[in-house]
Write a protein that holds these residues in place. Structure first.
Motif, mmCIF file in Angstrom:
data_model
loop_
_atom_site.group_PDB
_atom_site.id
_atom_site.type_symbol
_atom_site.label_atom_id
_atom_site.label_comp_id
_atom_site.label_asym_id
_atom_site.label_seq_id
_atom_site.Cartn_x
_atom_site.Cartn_y
_atom_site.Cartn_z
ATOM 1 N N THR A 1 0.843 -1.412 0.039
ATOM 2 C CA THR A 1 0.198 -0.150 -0.099
ATOM 3 C C THR A 1 0.956 0.961 0.199
ATOM 4 O O THR A 1 1.413 2.209 -0.829
ATOM 5 C CB THR A 1 -0.859 -0.308 1.979
ATOM 6 N N ARG A 2 1.768 1.320 0.693
ATOM 7 C CA ARG A 2 2.474 2.615 0.779
ATOM 8 C C ARG A 2 3.384 2.615 -0.345
ATOM 9 O O ARG A 2 3.781 3.751 -1.139
ATOM 10 C CB ARG A 2 4.192 2.757 1.528
ATOM 11 N N ALA A 3 3.904 1.337 -0.985
ATOM 12 C CA ALA A 3 4.995 1.625 -2.492
ATOM 13 C C ALA A 3 3.921 2.497 -3.485
ATOM 14 O O ALA A 3 4.191 2.929 -4.168
ATOM 15 C CB ALA A 3 5.581 0.138 -2.371
ATOM 16 N N ALA A 4 2.328 1.711 -3.150
ATOM 17 C CA ALA A 4 1.854 2.496 -4.251
ATOM 18 C C ALA A 4 1.251 3.301 -4.142
ATOM 19 O O ALA A 4 1.217 4.229 -5.075
ATOM 20 C CB ALA A 4 0.336 1.793 -3.826
ATOM 21 N N PHE A 5 1.495 4.254 -2.704
ATOM 22 C CA PHE A 5 1.321 5.534 -2.625
ATOM 23 C C PHE A 5 2.375 6.598 -2.917
ATOM 24 O O PHE A 5 2.572 7.741 -3.888
ATOM 25 C CB PHE A 5 1.053 6.455 -1.205
ATOM 26 N N GLN A 6 3.389 5.813 -2.803
ATOM 27 C CA GLN A 6 4.558 6.382 -3.397
ATOM 28 C C GLN A 6 4.931 6.311 -4.861
ATOM 29 O O GLN A 6 5.435 7.735 -5.112
ATOM 30 C CB GLN A 6 6.055 5.537 -2.805
ATOM 31 N N LYS A 7 4.768 5.684 -5.081
ATOM 32 C CA LYS A 7 4.419 5.698 -6.898
ATOM 33 C C LYS A 7 3.649 6.631 -7.359
ATOM 34 O O LYS A 7 3.979 7.122 -9.004
ATOM 35 C CB LYS A 7 3.872 4.206 -7.205
ATOM 36 N N LEU A 8 2.336 6.864 -7.020
ATOM 37 C CA LEU A 8 2.117 7.790 -7.342
ATOM 38 C C LEU A 8 2.762 9.733 -6.849
ATOM 39 O O LEU A 8 1.877 9.912 -7.940
ATOM 40 C CB LEU A 8 0.533 8.055 -6.627
ATOM 41 N N VAL A 9 3.052 9.002 -5.844
ATOM 42 C CA VAL A 9 3.869 10.659 -5.568
ATOM 43 C C VAL A 9 4.719 11.073 -6.725
ATOM 44 O O VAL A 9 5.445 11.871 -6.657
ATOM 45 C CB VAL A 9 3.524 10.765 -4.087
ATOM 46 N N ALA A 10 5.269 10.126 -6.715
ATOM 47 C CA ALA A 10 6.630 10.104 -7.879
ATOM 48 C C ALA A 10 5.700 11.043 -9.234
ATOM 49 O O ALA A 10 7.051 10.724 -9.746
ATOM 50 C CB ALA A 10 7.173 8.626 -8.243
ATOM 51 N N GLN A 11 4.920 10.668 -9.804
ATOM 52 C CA GLN A 11 5.046 11.619 -10.278
ATOM 53 C C GLN A 11 4.851 12.989 -10.534
ATOM 54 O O GLN A 11 4.496 13.563 -11.498
ATOM 55 C CB GLN A 11 3.527 11.283 -10.773
ATOM 56 N N GLY A 12 5.192 13.148 -9.324
ATOM 57 C CA GLY A 12 5.689 15.023 -9.502
ATOM 58 C C GLY A 12 4.890 15.099 -8.762
ATOM 59 O O GLY A 12 4.769 16.533 -8.180
ATOM 60 N N TRP A 13 3.740 14.808 -7.875
ATOM 61 C CA TRP A 13 2.597 15.639 -6.888
ATOM 62 C C TRP A 13 3.262 15.746 -5.997
ATOM 63 O O TRP A 13 4.077 15.219 -5.467
ATOM 64 C CB TRP A 13 1.390 13.977 -6.940
ATOM 65 N N THR A 14 2.898 16.563 -5.478
ATOM 66 C CA THR A 14 2.713 17.376 -4.099
ATOM 67 C C THR A 14 2.005 17.489 -3.121
ATOM 68 O O THR A 14 1.051 17.307 -2.826
ATOM 69 C CB THR A 14 3.759 19.105 -4.000
ATOM 70 N N ASP A 15 2.742 16.280 -1.866
ATOM 71 C CA ASP A 15 2.000 16.228 -0.652
ATOM 72 C C ASP A 15 1.327 17.882 -0.008
ATOM 73 O O ASP A 15 2.411 17.825 0.963
ATOM 74 C CB ASP A 15 2.316 14.836 0.404
ATOM 75 N N ALA A 16 0.460 17.986 0.282
ATOM 76 C CA ALA A 16 0.674 18.684 1.222
ATOM 77 C C ALA A 16 0.899 19.427 1.912
ATOM 78 O O ALA A 16 1.881 20.538 2.854
ATOM 79 C CB ALA A 16 -0.272 19.821 -0.139
ATOM 80 N N LEU A 17 -0.032 18.830 3.035
ATOM 81 C CA LEU A 17 0.456 18.469 4.273
ATOM 82 C C LEU A 17 2.061 18.634 4.908
ATOM 83 O O LEU A 17 2.840 19.544 5.938
ATOM 84 C CB LEU A 17 0.101 17.748 5.025
#
Length: 260
Positions: free
Chosen positions: A175-191
């Motif tokens: 699950t955490r790897a999937a989230f990191q894969k998503l963020v790695a596209q360039g998205w910024t985790d705002a908080l």
């Protein structure tokens, strides 16, 4: 522009809490998850009386998402009400619309427990569909935010006593790897961008006095594309709402954006 996300955990049963919070916080846009209400049972009149326009994708059990915009005449231009990639999926977990020039994806990612098992497999397949769709949204030349209940604790910093959650679907390595894969596209985790070293929780279980002990999890997230990151000024969790009577186990989370 203030955008909030809130897993309300039953929009009709907790309507007084929702209306009280809307009056107090006055967000410009709100993404709701876990409506637990069929399409024709969404409390549209009460929401309009509170000063908000709304679109929603209802479902009786556990699911359902909605996008609210302050001002009953504010346009909410619906783009889609399902996550592409599986035409057989009948869950109401995704809603996408444009409000005030921002493309907003409101999502409620599956819980996935017990894991391993069919529910966990569905969680991961849904996540892969989200990753594929997010890659397309990321290339758009407009501001985009993907927000909602991700049912993911990205790191150990995001959970009280992580050793107790190692086998939980929300914290498993897949699950955490999937989230990191998503963020790695360039998205910024705002908080995390604003508060990289702080302990921030958005959910406290109903059991074992979790809220009183601050034994929480951070599972509600805002991911911003580069067109929106530069407008981010502040963000926070309305933690006190979790302490209200007959409230959700989540607290509302919000970000504040500068105007264009």
């Amino acid at each position: 522009m203030k955008i909030a996300t809130y897993n309300v955990n039953g929009v009709n049963g907790r309507l007084p809490v929702l209306l009280r919070w809307l009056d107090e916080s006055a967000p410009d846009v709100v993404c709701l998850q876990e409506l637990k209400a069929p399409q024709d049972k969404f409390p549209e009149e009460a929401i309009r009386n509170a000063g908000y326009n709304a679109i929603w994708h209802g479902q009786k059990s556990w699911n359902g998402v909605a996008i609210l915009a302050r001002g009953t005449d504010t346009e909410i231009k619906e783009v889609r009400r399902e996550l592409p990639g599986d035409e057989t999926d009948e869950h109401s977990r995704y809603l996408e619309a444009v409000v005030n020039g921002v493309l907003i994806g409101c999502l409620y990612l599956p819980n996935g427990n017990p894991a391993p098992g069919p529910k966990f497999d569905y969680k991961l397949s849904w996540f892969e569909r989200l990753i594929t769709h997010a890659a397309k949204l990321y290339t758009l030349d407009i501001p985009v935010v993907l927000t909602g209940d991700y049912n993911v604790m990205p790191t150990e910093q995001d959970v009280y006593k992580p050793e107790r959650w190692l086998d939980d679907a929300l914290f498993r390595p897949e699950t955490r790897a999937a989230f990191q894969k998503l963020v790695a596209q360039g998205w910024t985790d705002a908080l995390r961008k604003l508060y990289p070293d702080e302990t921030i929780y958005t959910f406290w279980d109903y059991f074992r006095n979790a809220y009183g002990r601050n034994a929480g999890l951070r599972i509600d997230h805002f991911l911003l594309n580069p067109k929106l990151v530069g407008r981010l000024t502040t963000a926070g969790v309305d933690r006190h709402v979790r302490g209200w009577e007959k409230t959700s186990d989540h607290a509302p989370v919000w970000i504040q954006l500068k105007e264009k």
